[in-house]
Motif scaffolding. Structure first.
Motif, PDB file in Angstrom:
ATOM      1  N   GLU A  41       0.823  -1.204   0.000  1.00 26.86           N
ATOM      2  CA  GLU A  41       0.000   0.000   0.000  1.00 26.86           C
ATOM      3  C   GLU A  41       0.859   1.256   0.000  1.00 26.86           C
ATOM      4  OE1 GLU A  41      -2.730  -2.345   3.180  1.00 26.86           O
ATOM      5  OE2 GLU A  41      -2.519  -0.189   3.447  1.00 26.86           O
ATOM      6  N   ILE A  42       0.256   2.359  -0.433  1.00 33.31           N
ATOM      7  CA  ILE A  42       0.886   3.669  -0.302  1.00 33.31           C
ATOM      8  C   ILE A  42       0.049   4.481   0.665  1.00 33.31           C
ATOM      9  CG2 ILE A  42       1.457   5.839  -1.460  1.00 33.31           C
ATOM     10  CD1 ILE A  42       2.033   4.239  -3.972  1.00 33.31           C
ATOM     11  N   ASP A  43       0.650   4.878   1.760  1.00 32.46           N
ATOM     12  CA  ASP A  43       0.003   5.729   2.751  1.00 32.46           C
ATOM     13  C   ASP A  43       0.081   7.161   2.231  1.00 32.46           C
ATOM     14  OD1 ASP A  43      -0.732   7.313   4.890  1.00 32.46           O
ATOM     15  OD2 ASP A  43       0.721   6.433   6.289  1.00 32.46           O
ATOM     16  N   ILE A  44      -1.068   7.742   1.897  1.00 28.18           N
ATOM     17  CA  ILE A  44      -1.060   9.082   1.315  1.00 28.18           C
ATOM     18  C   ILE A  44      -0.573  10.132   2.303  1.00 28.18           C
ATOM     19  CG2 ILE A  44      -2.883   8.528  -0.337  1.00 28.18           C
ATOM     20  CD1 ILE A  44      -4.766  10.281   1.470  1.00 28.18           C
ATOM     21  N   GLY A  45      -0.591   9.820   3.582  1.00 24.95           N
ATOM     22  CA  GLY A  45      -0.095  10.747   4.589  1.00 24.95           C
ATOM     23  C   GLY A  45       1.409  10.943   4.534  1.00 24.95           C
ATOM     24  N   ALA A  46       2.111  10.078   3.827  1.00 24.87           N
ATOM     25  CA  ALA A  46       3.565  10.157   3.733  1.00 24.87           C
ATOM     26  C   ALA A  46       4.034  11.097   2.626  1.00 24.87           C
ATOM     27  CB  ALA A  46       4.151   8.763   3.500  1.00 24.87           C
ATOM     28  N   ASP A  47       3.106  11.679   1.868  1.00 24.08           N
ATOM     29  CA  ASP A  47       3.472  12.519   0.722  1.00 24.08           C
ATOM     30  C   ASP A  47       2.404  13.608   0.561  1.00 24.08           C
ATOM     31  OD1 ASP A  47       3.193  13.308  -2.171  1.00 24.08           O
ATOM     32  OD2 ASP A  47       4.924  11.991  -2.399  1.00 24.08           O
ATOM     33  N   ASP A  48       2.823  14.875   0.648  1.00 25.76           N
ATOM     34  CA  ASP A  48       1.875  15.990   0.554  1.00 25.76           C
ATOM     35  C   ASP A  48       1.071  15.976  -0.739  1.00 25.76           C
ATOM     36  OD1 ASP A  48       2.481  17.102   3.025  1.00 25.76           O
ATOM     37  OD2 ASP A  48       4.063  18.384   2.215  1.00 25.76           O
ATOM     38  N   GLU A  49       1.725  15.700  -1.857  1.00 20.26           N
ATOM     39  CA  GLU A  49       1.039  15.693  -3.151  1.00 20.26           C
ATOM     40  C   GLU A  49      -0.027  14.603  -3.207  1.00 20.26           C
ATOM     41  OE1 GLU A  49       2.005  14.704  -7.787  1.00 20.26           O
ATOM     42  OE2 GLU A  49       3.589  15.662  -6.611  1.00 20.26           O
ATOM     43  N   LEU A  50       0.336  13.408  -2.748  1.00 15.44           N
ATOM     44  CA  LEU A  50      -0.638  12.311  -2.739  1.00 15.44           C
ATOM     45  C   LEU A  50      -1.784  12.608  -1.776  1.00 15.44           C
ATOM     46  CD1 LEU A  50       1.652   9.159  -2.805  1.00 15.44           C
ATOM     47  CD2 LEU A  50       0.340  10.139  -4.693  1.00 15.44           C
ATOM     48  N   HIS A  51      -1.465  13.192  -0.653  1.00 16.46           N
ATOM     49  CA  HIS A  51      -2.497  13.534   0.324  1.00 16.46           C
ATOM     50  C   HIS A  51      -3.520  14.486  -0.298  1.00 16.46           C
ATOM     51  CE1 HIS A  51      -4.216  15.429   3.954  1.00 16.46           C
ATOM     52  NE2 HIS A  51      -4.093  14.199   4.444  1.00 16.46           N
ATOM     53  N   ALA A  52      -3.040  15.522  -0.960  1.00 20.39           N
ATOM     54  CA  ALA A  52      -3.940  16.489  -1.605  1.00 20.39           C
ATOM     55  C   ALA A  52      -4.724  15.843  -2.741  1.00 20.39           C
ATOM     56  CB  ALA A  52      -3.135  17.673  -2.129  1.00 20.39           C
ATOM     57  N   ARG A  53      -4.087  14.956  -3.469  1.00 21.78           N
ATOM     58  CA  ARG A  53      -4.715  14.330  -4.646  1.00 21.78           C
ATOM     59  C   ARG A  53      -5.789  13.309  -4.283  1.00 21.78           C
ATOM     60  NH1 ARG A  53      -1.094  10.657  -8.615  1.00 21.78           N
ATOM     61  NH2 ARG A  53      -2.748   9.801  -9.876  1.00 21.78           N
ATOM     62  N   PHE A  54      -5.557  12.554  -3.211  1.00 19.57           N
ATOM     63  CA  PHE A  54      -6.417  11.404  -2.932  1.00 19.57           C
ATOM     64  C   PHE A  54      -7.264  11.498  -1.668  1.00 19.57           C
ATOM     65  CE2 PHE A  54      -3.060   9.092  -5.442  1.00 19.57           C
ATOM     66  CZ  PHE A  54      -3.868   8.824  -6.523  1.00 19.57           C
ATOM     67  N   LEU A  55      -7.078  12.489  -0.826  1.00 22.15           N
ATOM     68  CA  LEU A  55      -7.716  12.493   0.487  1.00 22.15           C
ATOM     69  C   LEU A  55      -9.217  12.251   0.438  1.00 22.15           C
ATOM     70  CD1 LEU A  55      -7.579  12.762   3.518  1.00 22.15           C
ATOM     71  CD2 LEU A  55      -7.821  15.239   3.239  1.00 22.15           C
ATOM     72  N   GLU A  56      -9.916  12.922  -0.442  1.00 26.56           N
ATOM     73  CA  GLU A  56     -11.376  12.792  -0.498  1.00 26.56           C
ATOM     74  C   GLU A  56     -11.851  11.565  -1.276  1.00 26.56           C
ATOM     75  OE1 GLU A  56     -13.372  14.780   1.258  1.00 26.56           O
ATOM     76  OE2 GLU A  56     -11.553  15.783   1.975  1.00 26.56           O
ATOM     77  N   ARG A  57     -10.903  10.787  -1.847  1.00 21.25           N
ATOM     78  CA  ARG A  57     -11.298   9.656  -2.693  1.00 21.25           C
ATOM     79  C   ARG A  57     -10.818   8.312  -2.187  1.00 21.25           C
ATOM     80  NH1 ARG A  57      -9.417  10.302  -8.469  1.00 21.25           N
ATOM     81  NH2 ARG A  57      -7.394  10.591  -7.512  1.00 21.25           N
ATOM     82  N   ILE A  58     -10.009   8.270  -1.133  1.00 16.29           N
ATOM     83  CA  ILE A  58      -9.432   7.001  -0.720  1.00 16.29           C
ATOM     84  C   ILE A  58     -10.487   6.057  -0.185  1.00 16.29           C
ATOM     85  CG2 ILE A  58      -7.108   7.852  -0.284  1.00 16.29           C
ATOM     86  CD1 ILE A  58      -7.876   7.719   2.723  1.00 16.29           C
ATOM     87  N   PRO A  59     -10.268   4.771  -0.326  1.00 18.08           N
ATOM     88  CA  PRO A  59      -9.137   4.173  -1.019  1.00 18.08           C
ATOM     89  C   PRO A  59      -9.261   4.316  -2.536  1.00 18.08           C
ATOM     90  CG  PRO A  59     -10.674   2.475  -0.396  1.00 18.08           C
ATOM     91  CD  PRO A  59     -11.211   3.774   0.171  1.00 18.08           C
ATOM     92  N   VAL A  60      -8.122   4.457  -3.164  1.00 18.88           N
ATOM     93  CA  VAL A  60      -8.048   4.482  -4.620  1.00 18.88           C
ATOM     94  C   VAL A  60      -7.198   3.292  -5.037  1.00 18.88           C
ATOM     95  CG1 VAL A  60      -7.236   5.751  -6.648  1.00 18.88           C
ATOM     96  CG2 VAL A  60      -8.294   6.989  -4.745  1.00 18.88           C
ATOM     97  N   VAL A  61      -7.697   2.528  -6.011  1.00 20.00           N
ATOM     98  CA  VAL A  61      -6.963   1.363  -6.511  1.00 20.00           C
ATOM     99  C   VAL A  61      -6.670   1.590  -7.978  1.00 20.00           C
ATOM    100  CG1 VAL A  61      -7.023  -1.134  -6.893  1.00 20.00           C
ATOM    101  CG2 VAL A  61      -8.116  -0.163  -4.854  1.00 20.00           C
ATOM    102  N   GLU A  62      -5.391   1.438  -8.332  1.00 18.11           N
ATOM    103  CA  GLU A  62      -4.962   1.557  -9.729  1.00 18.11           C
ATOM    104  C   GLU A  62      -4.381   0.232 -10.188  1.00 18.11           C
ATOM    105  OE1 GLU A  62      -3.459   6.204  -9.897  1.00 18.11           O
ATOM    106  OE2 GLU A  62      -1.972   4.611  -9.902  1.00 18.11           O
ATOM    107  N   VAL A  63      -4.634  -0.104 -11.439  1.00 22.12           N
ATOM    108  CA  VAL A  63      -3.985  -1.238 -12.094  1.00 22.12           C
ATOM    109  C   VAL A  63      -3.305  -0.666 -13.324  1.00 22.12           C
ATOM    110  CG1 VAL A  63      -4.328  -3.428 -13.291  1.00 22.12           C
ATOM    111  CG2 VAL A  63      -5.649  -2.916 -11.226  1.00 22.12           C
ATOM    112  N   ASP A  64      -1.998  -0.854 -13.399  1.00 19.36           N
ATOM    113  CA  ASP A  64      -1.192  -0.300 -14.495  1.00 19.36           C
ATOM    114  C   ASP A  64      -1.424   1.201 -14.671  1.00 19.36           C
ATOM    115  OD1 ASP A  64       0.047  -2.672 -15.063  1.00 19.36           O
ATOM    116  OD2 ASP A  64      -1.211  -3.149 -16.781  1.00 19.36           O
TER     117      ASP A  64
END
Length: 102
Positions: A41-64
């Motif tokens: 897993e990627i904890d979005i709290g470990a990266d400001d950009e990911l936190h801003a990008r995904f906070l309101e949508r988690i969990p987000v699952v990507e394939v490729d």
């Protein structure tokens, strides 16, 4: 080598998120049913950009790199995404591949 492509599964999550726990369990059940792959897993709290990008949508699952689910992961959606791309070794990105939040 069997000729199947490697597929990357990424679960964007954060600690204490019930929906993230459900998505993790879904991914693990698909892994158990389909014959094993590494899941991280990627904890979005470990990266400001990911936190801003995904906070309101988690969990987000990507394939490729393609988002297949936000907020709720249906097992059928994961099965379909894996079958469309081939299911060689399925692995997920890990926090180690992302810069830490300062």
């Amino acid at each position: 080598m069997d000729g199947r492509r490697v597929t990357e599964v990424t679960l964007y999550t954060r600690p204490g998120c019930h929906l993230c726990d459900v998505a993790r369990d879904t991914i693990l059940s698909v892994r158990d049913a389909d014959g094993g792959f590494e899941m991280r897993e990627i904890d979005i709290g470990a990266d400001d950009e990911l936190h801003a990008r995904f906070l309101e949508r988690i969990p987000v699952v990507e394939v490729d790199g393609t988002v297949i689910a936000e907020l709720h992961l249906e097992p059928a959606a994961l099965h379909q995404a894996l079958s469309e791309r081939g299911t060689g070794t399925v692995r997920a990105m890990t926090n180690d591949a992302r810069p830490k939040r300062r």
